[in-house]
Design a protein around this motif. Structure first.
Motif, mmCIF file in Angstrom:
data_model
loop_
_atom_site.group_PDB
_atom_site.id
_atom_site.type_symbol
_atom_site.label_atom_id
_atom_site.label_comp_id
_atom_site.label_asym_id
_atom_site.label_seq_id
_atom_site.Cartn_x
_atom_site.Cartn_y
_atom_site.Cartn_z
ATOM 1 N N LEU A 33 11.607 32.902 47.048
ATOM 2 C CA LEU A 33 10.217 33.610 47.336
ATOM 3 C C LEU A 33 10.407 34.884 47.964
ATOM 4 O O LEU A 33 9.613 35.830 47.612
ATOM 5 N N TYR A 34 11.479 35.216 48.808
ATOM 6 C CA TYR A 34 11.189 36.276 49.371
ATOM 7 C C TYR A 34 12.401 37.457 48.687
ATOM 8 O O TYR A 34 12.847 38.209 49.321
ATOM 9 N N SER A 36 11.666 39.050 46.297
ATOM 10 C CA SER A 36 10.955 40.545 45.990
ATOM 11 C C SER A 36 11.004 41.341 47.295
ATOM 12 O O SER A 36 11.042 42.449 47.361
ATOM 13 N N SER A 37 10.817 40.664 48.335
ATOM 14 C CA SER A 37 10.767 41.592 49.853
ATOM 15 C C SER A 37 12.285 41.718 50.282
ATOM 16 O O SER A 37 12.394 41.891 51.624
ATOM 17 N N LEU A 38 13.254 41.906 49.535
ATOM 18 C CA LEU A 38 14.703 42.213 49.689
ATOM 19 C C LEU A 38 15.037 41.291 50.898
ATOM 20 O O LEU A 38 15.608 41.458 51.726
ATOM 21 N N ILE A 42 8.923 38.829 55.224
ATOM 22 C CA ILE A 42 7.897 39.826 55.510
ATOM 23 C C ILE A 42 6.698 39.030 56.003
ATOM 24 O O ILE A 42 5.742 39.479 56.815
ATOM 25 N N ASN A 43 6.220 37.857 55.307
ATOM 26 C CA ASN A 43 5.095 37.246 55.818
ATOM 27 C C ASN A 43 5.123 36.841 57.146
ATOM 28 O O ASN A 43 4.064 37.076 57.937
ATOM 29 N N TRP A 46 5.294 40.346 59.359
ATOM 30 C CA TRP A 46 3.925 41.171 58.985
ATOM 31 C C TRP A 46 2.720 40.322 59.557
ATOM 32 O O TRP A 46 1.734 41.008 60.435
ATOM 33 N N ALA B 194 1.491 49.527 54.383
ATOM 34 C CA ALA B 194 2.642 50.121 55.366
ATOM 35 C C ALA B 194 3.805 49.142 54.941
ATOM 36 O O ALA B 194 4.685 49.702 54.780
ATOM 37 N N PRO B 195 3.561 47.679 54.738
ATOM 38 C CA PRO B 195 4.890 47.055 54.654
ATOM 39 C C PRO B 195 5.482 47.321 53.179
ATOM 40 O O PRO B 195 6.439 47.271 53.133
ATOM 41 N N TYR B 198 7.373 50.362 53.355
ATOM 42 C CA TYR B 198 8.525 50.401 54.304
ATOM 43 C C TYR B 198 9.623 49.473 53.255
ATOM 44 O O TYR B 198 10.579 49.966 53.119
ATOM 45 N N LEU B 199 9.063 48.401 52.506
ATOM 46 C CA LEU B 199 10.074 47.748 51.674
ATOM 47 C C LEU B 199 10.503 48.646 50.748
ATOM 48 O O LEU B 199 11.722 48.810 50.361
ATOM 49 N N LYS B 202 13.314 51.233 52.152
ATOM 50 C CA LYS B 202 14.460 50.268 52.504
ATOM 51 C C LYS B 202 15.246 50.196 51.200
ATOM 52 O O LYS B 202 16.496 50.303 51.093
ATOM 53 N N ASP B 203 14.206 49.837 50.212
ATOM 54 C CA ASP B 203 15.241 49.679 48.655
ATOM 55 C C ASP B 203 15.798 50.898 48.056
ATOM 56 O O ASP B 203 17.072 50.683 47.639
ATOM 57 N N LYS B 414 5.968 44.585 42.848
ATOM 58 C CA LYS B 414 7.642 44.541 42.975
ATOM 59 C C LYS B 414 8.127 43.816 44.361
ATOM 60 O O LYS B 414 9.110 42.849 44.482
ATOM 61 N N TYR B 415 7.462 44.105 45.310
ATOM 62 C CA TYR B 415 7.840 43.908 46.698
ATOM 63 C C TYR B 415 7.043 42.912 47.309
ATOM 64 O O TYR B 415 7.302 42.395 48.269
ATOM 65 N N CYS B 416 5.938 42.525 46.753
ATOM 66 C CA CYS B 416 5.223 41.531 47.633
ATOM 67 C C CYS B 416 5.369 39.945 47.215
ATOM 68 O O CYS B 416 4.837 39.744 46.251
ATOM 69 N N PRO B 417 5.802 39.221 48.130
ATOM 70 C CA PRO B 417 5.933 38.025 47.935
ATOM 71 C C PRO B 417 4.449 37.388 48.039
ATOM 72 O O PRO B 417 3.607 37.857 48.684
#
Lengths: 71, 650
Positions: A33-34, A36-38, A42-43, A46, B194-195, B198-199, B202-203, B414-417
């Motif tokens: 699940l995570y 995508s957020s490297l 993040i949940n 944040w 903002a997140p 940030y992601l 970072k990427d 792309k970055y948000c779960p």
């Protein structure tokens, strides 16, 4: 205006922050699940940030209400 | 393009909508008079009006557009903030707000009526009313389209439901509701995006790694279809240096004069100092000091917005330039049927004749393609059969055209779960809806006070105007929905309308500048000067165009881009044409107003103009305020901060 805007802002971000953080805790073990957020949960992070922000606003609303109107 | 939302995403979205409707219902109890409803009875604290001031401008189209420009032009886009906003906002606070607020005008057109006469007010209020309806329609059309493409909702349902939500909270709580939700939206956008930034940073490996990628892109932007000619390495990463070399050395195609005078003076002061949509927020403040501090409070976040809204575009370019990131700036959206045809074209193409293969695949897609990528794809497919999905994926990367408006959403995806996705999409939804609310609340005030009360029904009871304010709110929302349908059906007509409003707005600041700072300016001078300025901008557009809009034989290709009468001058880019048009219209209006004013008699005495003109208004004493509340002091500090930012990104 009779309604201090810090109440709705505070309540909303406290609620959304709590939702996100709890969801982050529940899904923490799900690495896919995570992706995508490297790989960062993040949940959870944040959500906690939003929670702190929301509670801060509520705190402002409560202390603001005790003072006489004005600054 | 579709995404699937998890229950958590819907929960966040519903929570937001519930809160904005709740705010409206709570505020409904305090709406006792027309001024409560239409002007918030001048009762709101500074930090709230300040954030609403900035938020009214930070619509979703701004978010999408700034990320797009960030990709196309790099950090130079920040000029729209550091040159094109901050100085004007400080000027509004220090010099103009005393007249707006002090004159007790309820709207910008009403100020024009006090300073000049009914004609100037009529011209300004009708133009403004029509413009707000179209602006809110464009915003709602974009929202409904987005919900349709992204979540698969029906366009009509999305349009009516979202408009319905806006109607409920604006109708109940009036301007206060709109301002409160704008503040909510401000925090949603900042905390929602903002997140993602940030992601993304970072990427790509951090700020410096992003910049070094961009420096490689700048010397060969054609490789990413960003621009057809090469630039110096700092074209995407420096704000001012690329401008020095003239229009051909920066991707915006703009020269220094057009940037500083056209954008930094005419367009920026014209928007921030005279547009009622933003000025209305400051007018709702509880006292003069609060009104003057509103744009100053607003300028603090405004100064740092580039990092939130422009940097995503730069991240997108950097990511695209690194193949291992599996990302590209999205190409224009194509249907599955088009891809299916292109997949067939790849399968049928001969690997030995690469020119023919590239042509047939490009024709099937209907877009320009990267020849090397298509050739490689055809060759690979001939050696060992690729799956349709794989061909589809590689075709996506082969399209040599970019849909810049898709940048921000593609990064969110792309970055948000799930969870964060809901937050970011809600932020976007929020900004679209508050775009509509802001326009409708400005529209209903101008209609009620400047058109209805002024021309149709003067001297009625306040209850009557309150009733009219509510009726026109409903009408305004319905008209916005009509405008949204119109925008979805007639793209070209919409472009024409925006073009025409560009003409109307370009000269406006000259009228205000002369009116506020020169007591000799007469109503006739202002009225005719304004008309002359509008005519001048239309004429300027008719005889100039962008150089890409002229074919080899010297004929104009698209009259919408100017030059439909004849071509006297060609600009390197539309942005340059716009900036020069503004400079020209302003100068024409300024000179005409000046000359006609000198030739006509004053109709208003010095006493009439007290509080409306600078030299006839007693200076506001702000000695009783501590230094950090004095607009002059704070404005100077903010200006210095802004200059420092410009120097850092020099």
């Amino acid at each position: 205006m009779g309604l201090d805007i810090r109440w709705p802002i505070g309540l909303m971000f406290t609620l959304i922050g709590a939702l996100l953080a709890v969801y982050g805790l529940m899904t923490g073990s799900n690495a896919a699940l995570y992706q995508s957020s490297l790989g960062i949960n993040i949940n959870l992070i944040w959500g906690a940030v939003l929670l702190v922000f929301g509670v801060g606003m509520l705190f402002g609303a409560i202390t603001g209400a005790k003072k006489p109107p004005g600054k | 393009m579709q995404v699937l939302l998890a229950p958590i995403d819907y929960a966040i979205m519903i929570a937001y909508v519930a809160f904005v409707v709740g705010i409206g219902l709570m505020l409904g109890r305090y709406m006792k008079s027309s001024s409560d409803f239409l002007t918030s009875a001048r009762s709101i604290p500074t930090w709230v009006t300040g954030l609403a001031f900035i938020s009214a401008n930070l619509g979703a189209l701004e978010l999408v557009g700034m990320a797009a420009s960030g990709a196309k032009y790099g950090i130079g886009t920040a000029h729209f903030y550091w040159v094109g906003a901050i100085p004007a906002m400080i000027f509004l606070a220090v010099f103009m707000m005393p007249f707006y607020y002090g004159s007790k005008a309820r709207s910008v057109p009403e100020y024009l009526n006090m300073r000049f006469d009914q004609r100037v007010r009529g011209l300004n209020s009708v133009a403004f009313a029509v413009m707000t309806i179209f602006a809110s329609g464009i915003s709602m059309n974009a929202l409904a389209k987005l919900l349709n493409q992204l979540l698969g909702w029906d366009y009509n349902v999305a349009l009516w439901v979202c408009s319905g939500v806006v109607l409920v909270y604006v109708l109940k709580g009036g301007l206060t509701s709109a301002i409160y939700t704008e503040v909510l939206q401000f925090f949603m956008i900042v905390l929602g995006f903002a997140p993602v930034v940030y992601l993304g940073l970072k990427d790509v490996g951090g700020w410096h790694a992003m910049n070094s990628s961009l420096q490689q892109v700048a010397v060969n932007p054609a490789a990413l279809a960003l621009n057809d000619k090469p630039f110096a390495a700092n074209a995407w990463t420096s704000a001012w240096q690329p401008l020095i070399g003239g229009p051909s050395s920066n991707p915006m195609g703009v020269d220094m004069f057009a940037m500083v005078f056209g954008l930094g003076f005419v367009l920026s002061f014209g928007y921030w100092c005279t547009n009622f949509l933003v000025v209305q927020r400051a007018m709702a403040a509880k006292n003069m000091a609060a009104a003057r501090n509103t744009p100053l409070v607003a300028s603090v976040p405004k100064m740092f917005f580039p990092f939130l809204v422009i940097v995503p575009g730069m991240i997108a370019v950097a990511l695209t330039s690194i193949p291992s990131k599996n990302y590209r700036i999205p190409p224009p959206i194509l249907s599955d049927a088009v891809y299916a045809r292109a997949i067939d074209a790849v399968k049928n193409a001969s690997p030995t004749d690469s020119a023919a293969a590239v042509k047939s695949v490009g024709d099937a897609l209907g877009k320009k393609v990267y020849a090397d990528k298509v050739t490689a794809l055809v060759a690979d497919n001939a050696t060992s059969k690729l799956s349709d999905e794989e061909i589809h994926r590689r075709l996506y990367y082969s399209i040599a055209e970019n849909d810049y408006d898709g940048v921000i959403l593609s990064l969110v995806k792309k970055y948000c779960p799930p969870g964060l996705l809901g937050l970011a999409l809600t932020a976007l939804l929020a900004s679209f809806m508050s775009g509509m609310a802001g326009n409708v609340t400005a529209f209903n005030t101008v209609w009620t006070y400047d058109i209805y009360q002024a021309y149709f029904a003067p001297n009625k009871s306040d209850a009557h105007y309150m009733w009219m304010g509510k009726v026109i709110t409903v009408v305004g929302i319905l008209l916005s929905i009509l405008a949204a349908y119109f925008a979805s059906m007639y793209n070209n007509a919409m472009d024409i309308i925006q073009l025409v409003f560009g003409f109307v707005n370009a000269p406006l600041f000259a009228t205000f500048l002369l009116g506020m700072f020169w007591k000799r300016t007469t109503a006739t001078g202002a009225f005719l000067g304004l008309f002359g300025g509008i005519g001048a901008s239309a004429l300027f557009h008719a005889i100039t165009t962008v150089h890409t809009n002229v074919d080899a034989a010297g004929h104009v290709i698209n009259g919408m881009k100017g030059g439909y009468l004849t071509v006297v001058s060609q600009f390197p880019s539309e942005m340059a044409q716009n900036f020069w048009l503004a400079a020209f219209a302003f100068t024409a209006c300024f000179v005409l107003t000046l000359i006609i004013s000198l030739a006509t008699k004053r109709t208003k005495s010095d006493a009439d103009l007290k509080g409306l003109v600078y030299s006839l208004t007693p200076k506001i004493k702000s000695d009783n305020l501590v230094w950090y509340q004095q607009p002059g002091v704070v404005g100077t500090i903010l200006l210095i901060c802004c200059i420092i930012l410009n120097v850092i990104f020099w």
